[in-house]
Scaffold this motif. Structure first.
Motif, PDB file in Angstrom:
ATOM      1  N   LEU A 139      77.668  18.925  19.546  1.00 36.10           N
ATOM      2  CA  LEU A 139      78.280  19.269  18.262  1.00 36.10           C
ATOM      3  C   LEU A 139      78.366  18.327  17.152  1.00 36.10           C
ATOM      4  CD1 LEU A 139      80.856  21.520  19.715  1.00 36.10           C
ATOM      5  CD2 LEU A 139      79.373  22.344  18.215  1.00 36.10           C
ATOM      6  N   ASP A 140      77.849  18.311  16.014  1.00 40.34           N
ATOM      7  CA  ASP A 140      78.063  17.160  15.167  1.00 40.34           C
ATOM      8  C   ASP A 140      78.583  17.787  13.739  1.00 40.34           C
ATOM      9  OD1 ASP A 140      76.590  14.728  16.777  1.00 40.34           O
ATOM     10  OD2 ASP A 140      74.915  16.344  16.468  1.00 40.34           O
ATOM     11  N   LYS A 141      79.522  17.128  13.395  1.00 44.90           N
ATOM     12  CA  LYS A 141      80.226  17.515  12.203  1.00 44.90           C
ATOM     13  C   LYS A 141      79.151  16.987  10.909  1.00 44.90           C
ATOM     14  CE  LYS A 141      84.392  17.096   9.362  1.00 44.90           C
ATOM     15  NZ  LYS A 141      85.622  16.508   9.191  1.00 44.90           N
ATOM     16  N   LEU A 142      78.918  18.019   9.941  1.00 46.79           N
ATOM     17  CA  LEU A 142      78.204  17.524   8.926  1.00 46.79           C
ATOM     18  C   LEU A 142      78.977  18.224   7.745  1.00 46.79           C
ATOM     19  CD1 LEU A 142      74.898  19.273  10.029  1.00 46.79           C
ATOM     20  CD2 LEU A 142      75.436  16.969   9.961  1.00 46.79           C
ATOM     21  N   ASP A 143      78.533  17.617   6.408  1.00 51.52           N
ATOM     22  CA  ASP A 143      79.216  17.926   5.282  1.00 51.52           C
ATOM     23  C   ASP A 143      79.106  19.504   5.175  1.00 51.52           C
ATOM     24  OD1 ASP A 143      79.883  15.282   4.585  1.00 51.52           O
ATOM     25  OD2 ASP A 143      78.134  15.170   3.059  1.00 51.52           O
ATOM     26  N   GLY A 144      80.152  20.230   5.118  1.00 58.27           N
ATOM     27  CA  GLY A 144      80.564  21.647   5.021  1.00 58.27           C
ATOM     28  C   GLY A 144      79.938  22.375   6.392  1.00 58.27           C
ATOM     29  N   GLY A 145      80.019  21.699   7.325  1.00 57.48           N
ATOM     30  CA  GLY A 145      79.706  22.434   8.577  1.00 57.48           C
ATOM     31  C   GLY A 145      79.601  21.796   9.857  1.00 57.48           C
TER      32      GLY A 145
END
Length: 84
Positions: free
Chosen positions: A40-46
């Motif tokens: 799981l990788d945090k991205l802008d908006g998701g």
């Protein structure tokens, strides 16, 4: 209708909120369990989920499972879009 099935397995690695690894085996099925890894990788908006399902005994089983994962993720995307 579709025949219901049951899965069993155990968690091999739990590293919240980055990684989850578990075994995967259909109850009563022959053969060794396979292994599923979610990154799981945090991205802008998701969040981006990278899934790896490894350890298949045959190419056919691997392909069929891949189709199942694609269908499941398509349904998840639809459900999330409807909920937003």
């Amino acid at each position: 209708g579709e025949k219901p099935y049951a899965l069993e397995g155990e968690f091999l690695e739990v590293d919240p909120p980055h990684k989850l690894v578990h075994t995967w085996h259909a109850v009563g099925a022959p053969g060794a369990p396979t292994t599923v890894t979610y990154l799981l990788d945090k991205l802008d908006g998701g969040t981006r989920i990278t899934l790896r399902h490894a350890g298949f005994a045959s190419r056919e089983t691997c392909i069929n499972t891949c189709v199942g994962w694609e269908t499941s993720f398509e349904k998840l995307a639809r459900d999330l879009a409807e909920g937003s």
